[in-house]
Design a protein around this motif. Sequence first.
Motif, short mmCIF file in Angstrom:
data_model
loop_
_atom_site.label_atom_id
_atom_site.label_comp_id
_atom_site.label_asym_id
_atom_site.label_seq_id
_atom_site.Cartn_x
_atom_site.Cartn_y
_atom_site.Cartn_z
N PHE A 99 -11.54 0.79 12.22
CA PHE A 99 -10.50 0.55 13.23
C PHE A 99 -9.95 -0.86 13.13
CE2 PHE A 99 -8.72 -0.36 17.33
CZ PHE A 99 -8.20 0.85 17.79
N LEU A 100 -10.83 -1.85 13.01
CA LEU A 100 -10.41 -3.25 12.99
C LEU A 100 -9.79 -3.65 11.66
CD1 LEU A 100 -13.35 -4.94 14.91
CD2 LEU A 100 -11.01 -4.66 15.71
N PHE A 101 -10.38 -3.19 10.57
CA PHE A 101 -9.90 -3.64 9.27
C PHE A 101 -8.56 -3.02 8.91
CE2 PHE A 101 -9.53 -3.38 4.66
CZ PHE A 101 -9.60 -4.74 4.35
N ASN A 102 -8.27 -1.85 9.42
CA ASN A 102 -7.02 -1.18 9.06
C ASN A 102 -5.80 -2.04 9.37
OD1 ASN A 102 -5.46 1.11 8.17
ND2 ASN A 102 -4.99 1.50 10.31
N GLY A 103 -5.87 -2.81 10.46
CA GLY A 103 -4.74 -3.66 10.82
C GLY A 103 -4.45 -4.72 9.79
N SER A 104 -5.48 -5.48 9.42
CA SER A 104 -5.27 -6.57 8.45
C SER A 104 -4.90 -6.03 7.08
CB SER A 104 -6.55 -7.41 8.35
OG SER A 104 -7.66 -6.61 8.02
N PHE A 105 -5.47 -4.91 6.67
CA PHE A 105 -5.18 -4.36 5.35
C PHE A 105 -3.76 -3.80 5.28
CE2 PHE A 105 -5.45 -0.84 2.21
CZ PHE A 105 -5.66 -1.63 1.09
N ALA A 106 -3.33 -3.12 6.33
CA ALA A 106 -1.99 -2.53 6.34
C ALA A 106 -0.91 -3.60 6.38
CB ALA A 106 -1.84 -1.59 7.54
N VAL A 107 -1.16 -4.68 7.11
CA VAL A 107 -0.17 -5.75 7.25
C VAL A 107 -0.14 -6.63 6.01
CG1 VAL A 107 0.43 -7.79 8.62
CG2 VAL A 107 -0.35 -5.72 9.75
N LEU A 108 -1.22 -6.65 5.24
CA LEU A 108 -1.35 -7.56 4.11
C LEU A 108 -0.21 -7.40 3.10
CD1 LEU A 108 -3.04 -9.71 2.66
CD2 LEU A 108 -4.34 -7.85 1.59
N VAL A 109 0.11 -6.16 2.74
CA VAL A 109 1.16 -5.93 1.74
C VAL A 109 2.52 -6.37 2.28
CG1 VAL A 109 2.31 -4.18 0.33
CG2 VAL A 109 -0.15 -4.04 0.71
N SER A 110 2.79 -6.07 3.55
CA SER A 110 4.05 -6.52 4.16
C SER A 110 4.13 -8.04 4.18
CB SER A 110 4.16 -5.98 5.59
OG SER A 110 4.16 -4.58 5.59
N TYR A 111 3.02 -8.68 4.50
CA TYR A 111 2.97 -10.14 4.54
C TYR A 111 3.28 -10.73 3.18
CZ TYR A 111 0.90 -14.80 5.24
OH TYR A 111 0.67 -16.15 5.32
N LEU A 112 2.67 -10.17 2.13
CA LEU A 112 2.92 -10.66 0.77
C LEU A 112 4.38 -10.48 0.38
CD1 LEU A 112 -0.17 -9.43 -1.28
CD2 LEU A 112 0.56 -11.79 -0.96
N ALA A 113 4.93 -9.31 0.68
CA ALA A 113 6.32 -9.05 0.32
C ALA A 113 7.29 -9.99 1.03
CB ALA A 113 6.67 -7.60 0.65
N GLU A 114 7.00 -10.30 2.28
CA GLU A 114 7.91 -11.14 3.05
C GLU A 114 7.80 -12.62 2.67
OE1 GLU A 114 7.01 -10.28 7.10
OE2 GLU A 114 7.83 -8.25 7.02
N LEU A 115 6.71 -13.01 2.02
CA LEU A 115 6.54 -14.41 1.62
C LEU A 115 7.11 -14.70 0.23
CD1 LEU A 115 3.03 -15.66 2.82
CD2 LEU A 115 5.28 -16.41 3.56
N HIS A 116 7.59 -13.68 -0.47
CA HIS A 116 8.12 -13.88 -1.82
C HIS A 116 9.57 -13.43 -1.89
CE1 HIS A 116 3.77 -13.96 -2.60
NE2 HIS A 116 4.07 -14.66 -3.68
N ARG A 117 10.32 -14.11 -2.74
CA ARG A 117 11.73 -13.76 -2.87
C ARG A 117 11.89 -12.44 -3.62
NH1 ARG A 117 11.09 -17.89 -6.85
NH2 ARG A 117 11.77 -17.24 -8.94
N THR A 118 13.09 -11.90 -3.58
CA THR A 118 13.35 -10.57 -4.12
C THR A 118 12.98 -10.46 -5.58
OG1 THR A 118 15.21 -10.38 -2.57
CG2 THR A 118 15.12 -8.79 -4.37
N GLN A 119 13.23 -11.50 -6.38
CA GLN A 119 12.96 -11.43 -7.81
C GLN A 119 11.47 -11.32 -8.13
OE1 GLN A 119 14.85 -13.53 -6.24
NE2 GLN A 119 16.86 -13.76 -7.24
N LEU A 120 10.61 -11.82 -7.24
CA LEU A 120 9.17 -11.81 -7.48
C LEU A 120 8.43 -10.72 -6.71
CD1 LEU A 120 8.31 -15.63 -7.39
CD2 LEU A 120 8.48 -14.18 -9.41
#
Length: 220
Positions: A99-120
């Motif tokens: 229950f607890l880990f699902n939040g951090s794991f699901a958000v992790l990919v979105s977080y990575l995508a939003e911190l990098h520009r489109t080309q990367l």
Amino acid sequence: MLCTLPAFWCAVSVTSATSYIFTQAQCQMGLRLVDMGTLNAMTYGGMIASAVIWGFLSDTLGRRKIIVWGLFGTGIIEVISAFSQNFTMLLIMRFCSGFLFNGSFAVLVSYLAELHRTQLRARVILLTSLFFTIANTTLPLLAWALLTREWHFKPFGDVFATAIVPLFTGLAFLCLPESPKFLMSRGRNEEAMVIFKRIYALNTGKSPESYPVSVIRRNR
């Protein structure tokens, strides 16, 4: 990217570590085959039950907060799980861990995508798949090292074998910034500007004040 490697290790540990302790747990708790199957399923049950909740909270509180507190919470639950003395307690702890880990794991990919520009962005997501594969090889090695040998020096016992990774990963993400895209979506452009300047200074070695963008406006 380096912080995501132990985060993916946590994902593999939360979902698969139970399988490696069945040999000992079966003797100590008298587990039946259906009990072992239920334990494995309970982690995924917790993840499914929390999907909608974490999606709402990540869009309300922010990506970084969900990742940090989700990892800290998982680490604490893993410690409590290690002290389980009966099947019921272990079952509840596996549900809470998922229950607890699902939040951090699901958000992790979105977080990575939003911190990098489109080309990367596509390249970064591809690398995370490689990290997940590496994590899948480290857990069996850890189990082999701990479960097949008698350890005479145990300053903390075997309690932190799986709990220490999410705890330290949560500390690592405390040093990272919030997603600027999330901040801008909430109208917090000034905070996003501070983060953009910090990233610019780290990437270029120049002063944050020399960042070429001075104002962020939302498109109407």
